[in-house]
Design a protein around this motif. Structure first.
Motif, short mmCIF file in Angstrom:
data_model
loop_
_atom_site.label_atom_id
_atom_site.label_comp_id
_atom_site.label_asym_id
_atom_site.label_seq_id
_atom_site.Cartn_x
_atom_site.Cartn_y
_atom_site.Cartn_z
N VAL A 60 0.61 -1.18 0.15
CA VAL A 60 -0.19 0.02 0.05
C VAL A 60 0.82 1.29 0.03
CG1 VAL A 60 -1.33 1.82 1.52
CG2 VAL A 60 -1.84 -0.89 1.05
N LYS A 61 1.88 1.14 1.21
CA LYS A 61 2.64 2.46 0.65
C LYS A 61 3.98 2.32 -0.61
CE LYS A 61 6.23 4.87 3.88
NZ LYS A 61 6.72 5.05 2.38
N GLY A 62 3.89 1.49 -0.86
CA GLY A 62 5.20 1.77 -1.43
C GLY A 62 4.43 2.38 -3.28
N TYR A 63 2.63 1.21 -3.44
CA TYR A 63 2.05 2.19 -4.93
C TYR A 63 1.64 3.36 -4.38
CZ TYR A 63 2.87 -2.50 -7.32
OH TYR A 63 3.82 -3.41 -7.76
N ALA A 64 1.06 3.33 -2.65
CA ALA A 64 0.39 4.46 -2.65
C ALA A 64 2.14 5.83 -2.80
CB ALA A 64 0.10 5.69 -0.89
N ASP A 65 3.65 5.81 -3.08
CA ASP A 65 4.30 6.56 -3.38
C ASP A 65 4.64 6.85 -4.75
OD1 ASP A 65 4.87 7.37 -1.08
OD2 ASP A 65 6.76 6.23 -0.69
N ILE A 66 3.95 5.48 -5.48
CA ILE A 66 4.59 5.90 -7.16
C ILE A 66 2.64 6.83 -7.38
CG2 ILE A 66 4.83 4.63 -9.13
CD1 ILE A 66 5.60 1.80 -7.40
N ALA A 67 1.69 6.46 -7.37
CA ALA A 67 0.82 7.28 -7.78
C ALA A 67 0.31 8.17 -7.91
CB ALA A 67 -0.93 6.21 -6.92
N LYS A 68 1.12 8.92 -6.15
CA LYS A 68 1.44 9.94 -6.12
C LYS A 68 2.08 11.48 -7.29
CE LYS A 68 3.09 11.51 -2.18
NZ LYS A 68 3.78 10.68 -0.44
N ARG A 69 3.08 10.17 -7.75
CA ARG A 69 3.74 10.97 -8.31
C ARG A 69 2.87 12.00 -9.86
NH1 ARG A 69 8.71 5.99 -9.39
NH2 ARG A 69 8.96 6.09 -6.70
N SER A 70 3.36 12.77 -10.50
CA SER A 70 2.86 13.56 -11.06
C SER A 70 2.91 13.34 -12.90
CB SER A 70 2.68 14.63 -11.79
OG SER A 70 4.82 15.22 -11.17
N HIS A 71 4.40 12.30 -13.29
CA HIS A 71 4.16 11.64 -14.47
C HIS A 71 3.66 10.56 -14.90
CE1 HIS A 71 8.07 11.15 -11.98
NE2 HIS A 71 7.26 9.14 -12.97
N ILE A 72 3.10 10.09 -14.60
CA ILE A 72 2.64 8.86 -14.32
C ILE A 72 1.47 8.68 -15.32
CG2 ILE A 72 3.54 7.83 -12.55
CD1 ILE A 72 0.67 7.06 -11.39
N SER A 73 1.39 7.84 -15.90
CA SER A 73 -0.20 8.55 -16.71
C SER A 73 -1.71 7.96 -16.22
CB SER A 73 0.16 7.57 -18.00
OG SER A 73 0.02 5.74 -17.22
N ASP A 74 -2.99 8.33 -16.51
CA ASP A 74 -4.40 7.31 -15.74
C ASP A 74 -4.17 6.72 -15.93
OD1 ASP A 74 -4.44 10.19 -15.36
OD2 ASP A 74 -6.37 10.71 -17.17
N ASP A 75 -4.30 5.64 -16.74
CA ASP A 75 -3.80 4.45 -16.72
C ASP A 75 -2.72 3.21 -15.78
OD1 ASP A 75 -5.59 3.99 -19.01
OD2 ASP A 75 -4.64 3.77 -20.24
#
Ligand code: ADP
Length: 263
Positions: A60-75
């Motif tokens: 949860v922590k790991g993926y929440a950190d990645i999901a917060k990044r601005s440069h990732i796509s919506d998918d």
């Protein structure tokens, strides 16, 4: 006591006393061993609960950190959020099992039966497992007439099915499938959950329902688990007035059969 009056009084008393003392010593020894075993069992259980809590939290922590990044796509963000959701559901199930264990120990576990359309009920429950099963390319096949109905506690019996289906998933290799087969006869609904997994050694079968029992700690360590699942499953099945049996063949698979009164 007749012997006591014929001069052997002391000796006989001594013997009796020794026997009693011996028995007392043996039961104290047994109590001490049981206590030691229980302590060890509890501490192993706590370690596995801690491990089971920590693993999904790390995800949860790991993926929440990645999901917060601005440069990732919506998918990508959607994919990470669905992993987070799945892990949170895993945690919720674990916590529900822990609550159920506490209720079992306090004898406060109760069930409330209601009328259920079994095919729809099974579809909804198995749909929740699809993302988990997909990670091992596994599928569930439901064999159940859409006409079947029964009286059961929907929430509690879902806990039974999820525990069994997740065991079938955990102890199977990739590409394996799981079948759920439902039949009704003589006022009973029979549920068979069949997997093509690693199987269970014959000598372990009688102990499977013991609280905290795990067949092979090294094997289960990699797959996770607390040894609680089947003891909870059995308790809930019996509260419904039903029975459970497990047949298994090593490297072939395991079949769990539950028979519940239909009403
Ligand atoms: P756990 O949390 O360890 O899975 P359970 O009480 O659900 O605890 O199961 C007890 C043990 O029985 C497991 O550790 C596992 O070794 C074995 N087991 C349960 N279900 C299966 C299955 N479908 N296939 C193979 N082994 C199983």
């Amino acid at each position: 006591t007749e012997k006591l009056s014929n001069g052997d009084f002391t000796v006989v008393l001594q013997t009796t006393s020794n026997d009693e003392l011996g028995e007392l010593a043996a039961s104290i020894q047994k109590l001490a061993n049981d206590l030691h075993y229980m302590r060890q069992e509890r501490s192993e259980f706590l370690a596995s609960v801690a491990h089971e809590l920590r693993t999904p939290l790390t995800f949860v922590k790991g993926y929440a950190d990645i999901a917060k990044r601005s440069h990732i796509s919506d998918d990508e963000r959607t994919e990470y959020l669905s992993i987070i959701k799945e892990e949170v559901e895993h945690l919720t199930r674990l916590i529900q099992d822990l609550f159920t264990l506490a209720q079992m120990e306090q004898h406060t576990l109760t069930i409330e039966k209601e009328h259920v359309h079994l095919y729809d009920y099974l579809e909804k429950i198995t749909a929740k497992l699809k993302p988990t099963l997909a990670s091992k390319n596994m599928h569930i096949h439901i064999h159940c007439s859409s006409l079947l109905t029964a009286s059961l506690d929907k929430v509690r019996f879902e806990q039974v099915l999820l525990n069994l289906l997740l065991n079938a998933y955990k102890y199977s290799n990739t590409d394996a499938s799981i079948s759920i087969i439902l039949t009704q006869h003589h006022g009973q609904t029979v549920w068979r959950i069949e997997d093509q997994g690693v199987g269970i050694p014959e000598q372990d079968l009688p102990h499977l329902y013991d609280k905290f029992y795990r067949v092979d700690k090294s094997r289960t360590r990699s797959t996770g688990g607390t040894g609680l699942g089947l003891s909870i499953v059995k308790e809930i099945v019996e509260l419904h007035g039903g029975t459970i049996s497990i047949e298994s063949q090593l490297h072939v698979g395991t079949t769990v059969t539950i028979a519940l009164p239909t009403n």
